[in-house]
Write a protein that holds these residues in place. Sequence first.
Motif, PDB file in Angstrom:
ATOM      1  N   ASN A 284       0.837  -1.195   0.000  1.00  0.00           N
ATOM      2  CA  ASN A 284       0.000   0.000   0.000  1.00  0.00           C
ATOM      3  C   ASN A 284       0.874   1.248   0.000  1.00  0.00           C
ATOM      4  N   ARG A 285       0.792   2.035  -1.061  1.00  0.00           N
ATOM      5  CA  ARG A 285       1.526   3.304  -1.140  1.00  0.00           C
ATOM      6  C   ARG A 285       0.606   4.406  -0.630  1.00  0.00           C
ATOM      7  N   ARG A 316       6.877   0.180  -3.573  1.00  0.00           N
ATOM      8  CA  ARG A 316       6.518  -0.287  -4.915  1.00  0.00           C
ATOM      9  C   ARG A 316       6.525  -1.810  -4.915  1.00  0.00           C
ATOM     10  N   ASN A 317       7.438  -2.384  -5.658  1.00  0.00           N
ATOM     11  CA  ASN A 317       7.524  -3.844  -5.650  1.00  0.00           C
ATOM     12  C   ASN A 317       8.192  -4.329  -4.366  1.00  0.00           C
ATOM     13  N   PHE A 318       7.881  -5.561  -4.013  1.00  0.00           N
ATOM     14  CA  PHE A 318       8.562  -6.221  -2.910  1.00  0.00           C
ATOM     15  C   PHE A 318       8.815  -7.657  -3.341  1.00  0.00           C
ATOM     16  N   ALA A 319       9.642  -8.363  -2.599  1.00  0.00           N
ATOM     17  CA  ALA A 319      10.010  -9.720  -3.000  1.00  0.00           C
ATOM     18  C   ALA A 319      10.258 -10.588  -1.784  1.00  0.00           C
ATOM     19  N   VAL A 329      11.290  -4.949   0.818  1.00  0.00           N
ATOM     20  CA  VAL A 329      10.405  -3.934   0.250  1.00  0.00           C
ATOM     21  C   VAL A 329      11.228  -2.797  -0.348  1.00  0.00           C
ATOM     22  N   ALA A 330      10.888  -2.404  -1.578  1.00  0.00           N
ATOM     23  CA  ALA A 330      11.530  -1.264  -2.237  1.00  0.00           C
ATOM     24  C   ALA A 330      10.678  -0.020  -2.009  1.00  0.00           C
ATOM     25  N   ASN A 331      11.159   0.887  -1.181  1.00  0.00           N
ATOM     26  CA  ASN A 331      10.442   2.130  -0.874  1.00  0.00           C
ATOM     27  C   ASN A 331      10.982   3.253  -1.747  1.00  0.00           C
ATOM     28  N   GLN A 332      10.221   3.610  -2.767  1.00  0.00           N
ATOM     29  CA  GLN A 332      10.699   4.515  -3.804  1.00  0.00           C
ATOM     30  C   GLN A 332      11.036   5.912  -3.285  1.00  0.00           C
ATOM     31  N   VAL A 361      12.829   0.418  -6.975  1.00  0.00           N
ATOM     32  CA  VAL A 361      11.475   0.152  -7.477  1.00  0.00           C
ATOM     33  C   VAL A 361      11.189  -1.339  -7.586  1.00  0.00           C
ATOM     34  N   CYS A 362      12.139  -2.121  -8.093  1.00  0.00           N
ATOM     35  CA  CYS A 362      11.870  -3.538  -8.369  1.00  0.00           C
ATOM     36  C   CYS A 362      13.005  -4.405  -7.835  1.00  0.00           C
ATOM     37  N   LEU A 363      12.631  -5.519  -7.178  1.00  0.00           N
ATOM     38  CA  LEU A 363      13.601  -6.436  -6.574  1.00  0.00           C
ATOM     39  C   LEU A 363      13.484  -7.799  -7.232  1.00  0.00           C
ATOM     40  N   GLU A 364      14.612  -8.351  -7.683  1.00  0.00           N
ATOM     41  CA  GLU A 364      14.591  -9.636  -8.384  1.00  0.00           C
ATOM     42  C   GLU A 364      15.784 -10.471  -7.919  1.00  0.00           C
TER      43      GLU A 364
END
Length: 367
Positions: A284-285, A316-319, A329-332, A361-364
């Motif tokens: 949730n942003r 944003r994205n999380f992994a 969690v990626a907190n932009q 933004v994105c975690l991989e």
Amino acid sequence: MRIFSLILSVSLMGLIGCSEKKEVKKEFQLFVGTYTDGDSEGIYKFTFDGSTGELTNKNLAAVLPNPSFIKISKDKKNLYAVQETADYDSLGGGVTAFKLKDGKLELLNSMGTAGKHPCHVALSGNGYLAASNYSGGNVAVFKLRESGSLVLSSQIIDHKILDTTKTSHAHMAKFRGNDLFVADLGLDALKRYSNLNHFFASSEQATLNLAEGAGPRHFTFADDGKFLYVINELNSTITVFKQKMDGSFKEIETQSTLDAAFEGKSYCADVHLSPDGKFLYGSNRGENTIVIFEVHPNSGKLSLVGRESVRGDWPRNFALDPSGNFLLVANQRSNNITIYKRDIEKGTLEFLNELQLASPVCLEFLD
């Protein structure tokens, strides 16, 4: 007695020796996509310690404009990244293919996506890549060479022609069997296409409709494909679909992702199931939380477990890491990645630590 004492002594020494042995540390490589309109330069790589939950060894893996979504191929040989811009070429943004060699990125090639602001990349596993263009309102489907490099776009799936009253915003695509599903935030729908002789055409169930103004953003399937979970950006909900005997999907419930006491604006972003399928997580942003649901094993319906603060702004994205024991969690907007220990029995999250990084933004994970 002396023989017995000797055996006992040796046995105790063996036990002491075993107790002193340390667990073998498991390390994973994590790639992070970012926005580059600030201090970030592109895609970064870290080492993730699967025993402590710490990120170390920060390296700039590739210089690239706005690689806001990245995806590693199932065979771990390639990484793909969008260039979320409007000026890669005259038609919009771009997508870039890299070869993964010894954990490093080697550039293969880049191509335009025929639409502005591509925000997601999906891989079929059998030679196709789909890039979703948010502002362009379309999806570019590419064929891939054996090396993983991009072949000129084979098809443009245009959502702008599907509705004259709404503005299409293709936000995510996912290949599932012979089908391609696309979440369109502007059309409040998931569009479904089938591969017919290397051309993706509308399937028998061409549309999975969401509530007016829901804004479907990301989605995920249960492993057996019987349930589909869609996170809706604009009305902060998660909608559950169940697959029927004829292969079509039917909505069975929608749950809010926000605390009833929350006041203010909030927009959902990402959604993931735990590896065992027992828990569902969403970001949730605005409320700046990860919401946690338990998944009923038979009905697929959701029961609220709780929510955890992301200790940052605009998740944003999380992994989940490859072990499923941690969630990152990626907190932009707050320029940090927060790391949590996950209780695999309860689904709850416990904050461990954080790391500073500009506009993550994105975690991989590369496991």
